[in-house]
Design a protein around this motif. Structure first.
Motif, PDB file in Angstrom:
ATOM      1  N   GLN A 242     -48.675  16.440 -19.553  1.00 35.75           N
ATOM      2  CA  GLN A 242     -48.822  17.702 -20.287  1.00 35.75           C
ATOM      3  C   GLN A 242     -50.300  18.056 -20.427  1.00 35.75           C
ATOM      4  N   SER A 243     -51.100  17.049 -20.794  1.00 32.22           N
ATOM      5  CA  SER A 243     -52.529  17.293 -20.997  1.00 32.22           C
ATOM      6  C   SER A 243     -53.202  17.633 -19.676  1.00 32.22           C
ATOM      7  N   VAL A 244     -52.870  16.874 -18.657  1.00 29.92           N
ATOM      8  CA  VAL A 244     -53.555  17.046 -17.374  1.00 29.92           C
ATOM      9  C   VAL A 244     -53.175  18.385 -16.748  1.00 29.92           C
ATOM     10  N   ASP A 245     -51.894  18.718 -16.762  1.00 33.10           N
ATOM     11  CA  ASP A 245     -51.469  20.012 -16.204  1.00 33.10           C
ATOM     12  C   ASP A 245     -52.173  21.159 -16.931  1.00 33.10           C
ATOM     13  N   ARG A 246     -52.231  21.048 -18.244  1.00 33.99           N
ATOM     14  CA  ARG A 246     -52.889  22.102 -19.030  1.00 33.99           C
ATOM     15  C   ARG A 246     -54.362  22.230 -18.636  1.00 33.99           C
ATOM     16  N   GLU A 247     -55.028  21.076 -18.486  1.00 30.24           N
ATOM     17  CA  GLU A 247     -56.452  21.123 -18.138  1.00 30.24           C
ATOM     18  C   GLU A 247     -56.648  21.747 -16.754  1.00 30.24           C
ATOM     19  N   VAL A 248     -55.781  21.371 -15.799  1.00 33.82           N
ATOM     20  CA  VAL A 248     -55.915  21.900 -14.437  1.00 33.82           C
ATOM     21  C   VAL A 248     -55.689  23.415 -14.432  1.00 33.82           C
ATOM     22  N   ILE A 249     -54.636  23.836 -15.112  1.00 36.09           N
ATOM     23  CA  ILE A 249     -54.316  25.273 -15.130  1.00 36.09           C
ATOM     24  C   ILE A 249     -55.456  26.057 -15.779  1.00 36.09           C
ATOM     25  N   ALA A 250     -56.024  25.490 -16.855  1.00 35.36           N
ATOM     26  CA  ALA A 250     -57.097  26.201 -17.559  1.00 35.36           C
ATOM     27  C   ALA A 250     -58.312  26.390 -16.660  1.00 35.36           C
ATOM     28  N   VAL A 251     -58.610  25.384 -15.834  1.00 33.98           N
ATOM     29  CA  VAL A 251     -59.756  25.508 -14.931  1.00 33.98           C
ATOM     30  C   VAL A 251     -59.475  26.597 -13.894  1.00 33.98           C
ATOM     31  N   ARG A 252     -58.299  26.574 -13.326  1.00 32.00           N
ATOM     32  CA  ARG A 252     -57.959  27.572 -12.307  1.00 32.00           C
ATOM     33  C   ARG A 252     -57.910  28.982 -12.914  1.00 32.00           C
ATOM     34  N   LYS A 253     -57.543  29.045 -14.198  1.00 28.42           N
ATOM     35  CA  LYS A 253     -57.318  30.353 -14.808  1.00 28.42           C
ATOM     36  C   LYS A 253     -58.572  30.890 -15.493  1.00 28.42           C
ATOM     37  N   SER A 254     -59.320  30.007 -16.154  1.00 25.94           N
ATOM     38  CA  SER A 254     -60.476  30.510 -16.907  1.00 25.94           C
ATOM     39  C   SER A 254     -61.702  29.626 -16.680  1.00 25.94           C
ATOM     40  N   VAL A 255     -61.840  28.550 -17.464  1.00 18.33           N
ATOM     41  CA  VAL A 255     -63.012  27.683 -17.269  1.00 18.33           C
ATOM     42  C   VAL A 255     -62.786  26.340 -17.950  1.00 18.33           C
ATOM     43  N   GLY A 256     -63.314  25.281 -17.324  1.00 18.97           N
ATOM     44  CA  GLY A 256     -63.229  23.945 -17.900  1.00 18.97           C
ATOM     45  C   GLY A 256     -64.560  23.225 -17.730  1.00 18.97           C
ATOM     46  N   ILE A 257     -64.740  22.165 -18.521  1.00 17.01           N
ATOM     47  CA  ILE A 257     -66.002  21.421 -18.488  1.00 17.01           C
ATOM     48  C   ILE A 257     -65.703  19.935 -18.319  1.00 17.01           C
ATOM     49  N   CYS A 258     -66.441  19.299 -17.418  1.00 18.53           N
ATOM     50  CA  CYS A 258     -66.225  17.873 -17.152  1.00 18.53           C
ATOM     51  C   CYS A 258     -67.581  17.174 -17.077  1.00 18.53           C
ATOM     52  N   ASP A 259     -67.664  16.018 -17.715  1.00 19.25           N
ATOM     53  CA  ASP A 259     -68.898  15.229 -17.656  1.00 19.25           C
ATOM     54  C   ASP A 259     -68.954  14.525 -16.291  1.00 19.25           C
ATOM     55  N   VAL A 260     -69.943  14.901 -15.471  1.00 18.53           N
ATOM     56  CA  VAL A 260     -70.068  14.294 -14.138  1.00 18.53           C
ATOM     57  C   VAL A 260     -71.356  13.483 -14.023  1.00 18.53           C
ATOM     58  N   THR A 261     -71.857  13.025 -15.180  1.00 17.96           N
ATOM     59  CA  THR A 261     -73.085  12.230 -15.204  1.00 17.96           C
ATOM     60  C   THR A 261     -72.982  10.980 -14.345  1.00 17.96           C
ATOM     61  N   THR A 262     -71.769  10.467 -14.209  1.00 19.27           N
ATOM     62  CA  THR A 262     -71.604   9.173 -13.545  1.00 19.27           C
ATOM     63  C   THR A 262     -71.916   9.212 -12.057  1.00 19.27           C
ATOM     64  N   LEU A 263     -71.888  10.400 -11.459  1.00 24.01           N
ATOM     65  CA  LEU A 263     -72.266  10.474 -10.050  1.00 24.01           C
ATOM     66  C   LEU A 263     -73.674   9.918  -9.887  1.00 24.01           C
ATOM     67  N   GLY A 264     -73.901   9.140  -8.831  1.00 25.52           N
ATOM     68  CA  GLY A 264     -75.232   8.612  -8.616  1.00 25.52           C
ATOM     69  C   GLY A 264     -76.204   9.742  -8.279  1.00 25.52           C
ATOM     70  N   LYS A 265     -77.379   9.661  -8.850  1.00 22.13           N
ATOM     71  CA  LYS A 265     -78.400  10.656  -8.522  1.00 22.13           C
ATOM     72  C   LYS A 265     -79.649   9.918  -8.052  1.00 22.13           C
ATOM     73  N   ILE A 266     -80.137  10.296  -6.897  1.00 18.84           N
ATOM     74  CA  ILE A 266     -81.328   9.645  -6.362  1.00 18.84           C
ATOM     75  C   ILE A 266     -82.367  10.699  -6.061  1.00 18.84           C
TER      76      ILE A 266
END
Lengths: 95, 190, 985
Positions: C631-655
């Protein structure tokens, strides 16, 4: 094991990551007409001696330098350590 | 100085630095240091030194060493690479300030928030340090600085005063783990 | 009151009376006692039941080599099974239980095993539990598990803590007997950094266990004097209760310090034990020697013990196992036991010496050329049976028998680096070979030097030699006068003849017959015999058993003992608790964890976290009323496709990649080109391994001509950096390029969805144009937000929607996420976790770790044409191998179930319709699967043979593990917006 880092002195091997044969530095000329065979040999045909072996170690938890360590694979005795960048330059890799 | 309304958190996710006094040892989170890394460009060692001497007042330190100046410190971190540190209040964008000084003689990279810094002070730190890292801490003299492993974390130890005053830099995201390690070990030897 | 078997003298504190309990019965002992010495004083000889046959057993030794007297020490969660009672220091209130018996030690129901002995010979388990196969799991294993082992684990979490640490020294001295003390004195006075480690709680070693071996003073006086001097030396670290258990490469030793084992429970915050890693420049082993028995029929009864142990109990602890004893010996040392006990008032009924030239005594009877051939007394020795040299037999009543078969130097640590000891016929024992690098020297009894004088001298000389290697000069100290008796021994390994069982390995219940049987069945090599019979494989590593077994084998084969060879001693010298190895790394602190900059905020939102490597990332953000993660995941996915969502992507390596040759360097690293990437632009890049397989992917943003910031996947952040440093230092050292990780320095958030720009415009300072024209798809730049905070902005998208990634100095990450959520309220912004991130990327057809698993080529990923042939890059040449270029190779495709209710599972394999499901017909496999709320069904990414040519085909998804077999349509991997229009608006 202890690796005697040329700049930082004796350091525990725990701080290092092992890669393998130092011949990995001798990357073949990719523009050669025999490049495919050369790279095949470079990557897959390496000696695995019981005895003295020149190998690459990365001081990941230290100064991030790659070292060429000459180690006896049967006794772990280390007879020589140098910076891989120095070694590579001597092989002409900076040209 | 910018006047944006965003409030910073320390690496331990607090508004103010955490201070722990355990026996004769004090462990303090230090969020006040700006850090920039310098990596000398090929063949520009002398040029870099020339540009930095007015700022540092002396040569960049060699392997395993740190230099402390009035409000700036320099630490050797690798071949041709140093960390420079200064109060963050004075240098909110330290990398930019350093880039201005060193021009094209070195690559400068923002490192301020890459680290959590714990200042560890006490009358005798050896019993604590020998529980957490493999360095021969009794042999470390003032100004020695080196990277090492503390419970799987790549850290940087700076000896400000042998056996009495050190700073430990650890990866910022693991600040809580590093703090736990330090506090547990301090209690164990207290 | 403390014990009818207590003698005079001893190193115990009779003013310190301690009460303790064994099997629920209360006893008392004195300070300085061990559990065993206190039990013996109270006339308790029966201490345990044996491992296999449940035979009644008593104490056999007086040290850490003990095979028999193993108990459960302490109670409740602190109960520790298989504790050697010989080294358990007595403290007030100590509780111990015997083990491996039911219902009681005196009556053990499983002792019927003993009557089945002929069936339980070596290899019994191997031979018996083979067939039928189905019995293994249901019948045999549970049975063996119940019968196996000795003590019981508490089953509760260990309430104590353990610590670890690191020590450095010039000279590590292992063992503080006469030679260790002489060495420490020598090295300490020379100013060297010295560590003296002693497993016992008292210094002195054998000096404590003997009487009159120093001839010019009392041993206790000398120990006290030396200890005082060593304590006063700042360069000497005295470590008692510390066992050096292993020698490793280059002078590294492992040691365990038992900080709190001698008290009921540790002081608050103090560890129970500390694991030390000791870095020594030189080491000196003074580990002493272990006495060996002479096996004879029924030689395992309570009351039969090593003669040296019997002497140690009398001299050090002032106890005797019985008031009337017999000694059985093949050397002069046995007579020393008889003499010391006799002097202490114990009745020595006889010394049975198998030699024909035995010394005589006025105080006790010595029977030459005789052997002990049997014993009587089920729960405790009542008499031994002996055979005179003329063959006649006689029984001698006694409560204890001391057996003296000679001494084996404790060579164990010298073997840890594959040193093989050599045979010394003079003392009939193996002695260490001198190590080639002389990093570890050996002195005293451990070197086969058995006299006290020799021990003292060799200890001092060993220290001088070791320090000499280091350029430290040391002077030979004045040492006490000491006995210097030669070793008089006639090799006599076991008593021959007889039909009963003679025990070699008491802890694993291995008899001489077992060795014979093993040999008969073809196990000839000593290593095979060891494993087949389990001799020497118990926790004592056969310290009192191994040589006897070698002698038996030697006799069978008609060889000498050195010809038979030895097995290899490996660390640890004595058992080390698993908790000690774990140290502080327990529970949540098992390994360091990494927290994202938004962690505090996410925790406040009751986010569910998932471990990604060491990172804890928000997996999804449940709202009130949501009871299932979907329920939570579907809601989050739909919200991104429909309006806007925010995700912490700090974990990606940055060099951070800088330098005049940074672009050329990246051209080598990535298979696609970067030299021509304009400043202010970002590009997707694929890194190949040299063998042509995909290693990692990410983006590279060009912030200046000589400055890039690249990203790696979270999982490969460390290895990608290492690879790039290898390329920089080893392959192209001539390039002017500098690398440094900046992963932690920046808090980075993805803002994704059709309203992403509107949201960002509320944050980004107005002097930065982030319209589609001013900041198009794949743009990057340094900006300010919220009125002046410096930030980096990248217009990149993992979700397939219009998206930005915004990075600020990490300390502002928490404030930024709060600000973004606040500003996004009008757009119904949602935070989304890694689960929604995964669904979004599968819908978009982006490869991730499941696809970049080390087996995929660029061509398989549909990126074959990205591999630039105009430049040299890692992996280009070998990616061109014909096999990797074949047209019928796997290709990344999408899968849509024919029946939309079907669920696709990742890992399932693909089969053609109508074909048998077998490996030969395999067409590929599902790499990633998810429920797509956008499509309204399960969807998947998969590698399919010739997949790029089969869009529209129907294929079967087969999961043999759960009988899954569903049909699905092969599609493009891009389930949404295949043309990428949404990204560019």
């Amino acid at each position: 094991m202890i690796i005697n880092h040329p700049l930082l002195g004796p350091r525990d091997a725990q701080e290092f990551v092992y890669l393998g044969d130092a011949n990995l530095i001798d990357r073949p000329d990719p523009s050669s007409s025999t490049a495919l065979d050369d790279f095949h040999d470079y990557l897959y045909l390496r000696d695995n001696p019981a005895g003295s072996h020149r190998e690459l170690w990365f001081h990941e938890q230290g100064d991030r330098s790659w070292l060429v360590v000459t180690r006896d694979t049967t006794t772990h005795e280390i007879t020589h350590v140098e910076l891989a960048s120095e070694y590579a330059k001597r092989q002409g890799r900076d040209r | 100085m910018s006047d944006h309304p965003l409030a910073p958190l320390t690496a331990l996710a607090r508004d103010t630095p955490v201070v722990e006094k355990i026996g004769g040892i004090t462990i303090t989170e230090n969020p006040d240091l700006a850090i920039a890394s310098l990596a000398v460009r090929h063949g520009r060692e002398l040029d870099l030194q020339t540009l930095l001497t007015p700022v540092l007042g002396e040569d960049l330190p060699g392997p395993g060493r740190a230099a402390f100046l009035e409000d700036t410190a320099a630490i050797w971190t690798g071949i041709g690479q140093w960390f420079l540190m200064s109060p963050v209040a004075k240098h909110p964008d330290y990398a930019w300030d350093m880039k201005y000084i060193v021009k094209d003689t070195a690559s400068v990279t923002e490192q301020t928030d890459g680290w959590v810094i714990f200042d560890v002070i006490g009358d005798s730190l050896s019993p604590l340090l020998e529980r957490i890292c493999n360095l021969n801490v009794n042999a470390m003299s003032d100004g020695d600085a080196t990277r090492c492993l503390i419970e799987h974390l790549g850290c940087l130890i700076i000896c400000r005063e042998s056996g009495r005053n050190i700073s430990i830099f650890g990866p910022r995201s693991s600040a809580a783990s590093l703090h736990h390690i330090l506090v547990t070990a301090a209690k164990s030897v207290a | 009151m403390s014990g009818i078997n207590r003698l005079d003298g001893g190193q115990i504190d009779r003013n310190n009376v301690l009460t303790f309990s064994f099997d629920g019965k209360r006893y008392s002992g004195f300070g300085g006692d061990t559990l065993v010495s206190a039990l013996l004083a109270n006339n308790v000889r029966l201490m345990g039941r044996s491992f296999k046959y449940h035979r009644p057993r008593g104490v056999f030794t007086a040290g850490s080599e003990e095979p028999n007297a193993l108990v459960e020490l302490r109670s409740g969660a602190r109960r520790e099974p298989n504790s050697r009672a010989t080294v358990a220091e007595l403290y007030e209130g100590l509780t111990a239980q015997s083990q491996n018996r039911f219902p009681s030690l005196r009556f053990d129901a499983l002792a019927f095993n003993d009557t089945l002995a002929s069936f339980l010979s070596s290899g019994f388990y191997y031979k018996t539990f083979m067939w039928p196969v189905a019995f293994w799991e249901k019948v045999y294993e549970p049975f063996i598990r119940r019968a196996a082992g000795l003590g019981r684990l508490s089953g509760e979490e260990d309430p104590d803590t353990y610590d670890k640490g690191f020590l450095h020294c010039d000279l590590l001295i292992v063992g503080a007997g006469p030679s260790g003390l002489a060495a420490a004195l020598t090295a300490g006075r020379a100013g060297a950094e010295v560590i003296l480690a002693e497993e016992d709680f008292a210094l002195g070693g054998r000096l404590l266990a003997e009487s009159g071996i120093l001839t010019d003073r009392l041993a206790s006086d000398w120990i006290e004097e030396v200890t005082a001097e060593l304590v006063a030396l700042p360069n000497v670290r005295l470590m008692t209760r510390t066992t050096v258990f292993g020698q490793y490469d280059h002078g590294i030793f492992g040691a365990v310090e038992r900080v709190s084992d001698h008290i009921p429970e540790p002081q608050p915050n103090k560890p129970r034990q500390i694991l030390w890693r000791i870095y020594s420049k030189r080491a000196l082993l003074n580990a002493g020697a272990t006495e060996r028995p002479i096996p004879f029929e029924n030689n395992d009864r309570p009351g039969i013990m090593l003669a040296g142990a019997m002497r140690a109990y009398a001299n050090r602890w002032a106890v005797t196992a019985a008031r009337n004893v017999v000694v059985f010996t093949n050397n002069d040392d046995g007579h020393r036991t008889a003499r010391d006990l006799s002097e202490k008032g114990v009745d020595v009924a006889a010394v049975v010496d198998c030699r024909h030239n035995a010394p005589t005594s006025a105080d006790f009877e010595v029977i030459e050329g005789a052997e002990v051939i049997g014993s009587r007394g089920r729960l405790g020795l009542k008499a031994v049976k002996m055979r005179f040299k003329d063959g006649s037999e006689r029984e001698i009543a006694c409560g204890a028998l001391g057996v003296a078969g000679g001494w084996n130097p404790n060579v164990h640590l010298t073997c840890h680096k594959r040193g093989r000891p050599e045979w010394n016929g003079d003392i009939s024992a193996f002695i260490p070979v001198k190590s080639e690098d002389s990093a570890l020297r050996v002195a005293g009894a451990a070197a086969g030097i058995f006299s006290t004088h020799g021990a003292l001298q060799s200890g001092a000389q060993g220290a001088i030699d070791a320090l000499n290697d280091l350029g430290i000069s040391a002077r030979f100290p004045a040492l006490p006068e000491a006995e210097d008796a030669p070793v008089n021994i006639a090799p006599f390994w076991y008593v021959k003849g007889g039909t009963g069982r003679a025990w070699l390995d008491l802890q694993n219940d291995v008899t001489i017959k077992d060795i014979n049987l093993a040999h008969q069945e073809g196990f000839r090599s000593v290593e095979h015999v060891k494993r087949y019979t389990t001799l020497g494989m118990a926790t004592d590593q056969g310290k009192t058993a191994n040589i006897g077994a070698l002698a038996v084998l030697a006799d069978i084969e008609g060889k000498s003992i050195p010809e038979v060879g030895t097995t290899i001693f490996r660390p640890p010298y004595t058992p080390v608790s698993i908790g000690t190895f774990a140290g502080r790394s327990r529970g949540k602190e098992f390994r360091p964890y990494r927290l994202t900059p938004s962690h505090k905020w996410a925790a406040e939102q009751d986010a569910v976290f998932v471990e990604v490597g060491n990172w804890l990332r928000a997996q999804w953000f449940p709202l009130k009323g949501e009871t299932h993660w979907r329920q939570s995941v579907d809601r989050e996915v739909i919200a991104v496709r429909k309006s806007v969502g925010i995700c912490d992507v700090t974990t990606l390596g940055k060099i951070d990649v800088q330098g005049a040759d940074a672009a050329e360097f990246l051209n080598h690293i990535y298979c696609n080109g970067f030299a021509k990437l304009p400043v202010g632009k970002t590009r997707y890049g694929l890194i190949l391994r040299e063998d042509g397989m995909a290693m990692d992917d990410g983006t590279a943003a060009r912030l200046a001509e000589d400055h890039f910031v690249i990203t790696t996947t979270t999982a490969n952040a460390v290895s990608a950096f290492r690879h790039m440093e290898f390329c920089r230092q080893c392959l192209w050292p001539g390039l002017d390029v500098q690398l440094i990780s900046t992963t932690e320095a920046w808090a980075q958030f993805s803002v994704a969805g059709p309203n992403a720009r509107k949201l960002m415009q509320k944050i980004v300072d107005t002097d930065h144009d982030i319209t589609n024209e001013g900041f198009p798809y794949m743009a990057c730049g340094e900006i300010t937000i919220c009125g002046g905070l410096r930030a980096r902005l990248f217009r990149i998208s993992f979700s397939g929607e219009l998206a930005y990634e915004i990075a600020v100095p990490t300390r502002y990450g928490d404030a930024l996420i709060r600000r973004l959520i606040e500003a996004g309220k009008e757009f119904d912004v949602v935070p989304y976790g890694t689960e929604a991130l995964g669904v979004l990327r599968i819908e978009k057809g982006h490869a991730a770790g499941n696809e970049l698993n080390g087996q995929s080529t660029a061509a398989m990923l549909g990126m074959g044409r990205m591999v630039s042939q105009k430049k040299d890059s890692i992996g280009r040449v070998l990616a061109g191998r014909p096999y990797l270029q074949r047209v019928d190779d796997y290709r990344l495709i999408g899968l849509l179930p024919v029946n939309l209710d079907s669920v696709i599972l990742a890992g399932a394999h693909l089969m053609n319709v109508g074909m048998e499901s077998c490996a030969a017909n395999d067409q590929g496999w599902v790499t990633s699967a998810a429920y797509s709320p956008h499509i309204g069904s399960s969807i998947a990414l998969a590698f399919l043979k010739k997949g790029d040519q089969r869009h529209g085909d129907v294929i079967r998804i087969v999961n043999p593990l759960s009988d899954g077999d569903i049909e699905a349509k092969v599609t493009s991997p891009h389930f949404i917006d295949p043309e990428g229009e949404r990204l560019r608006v």
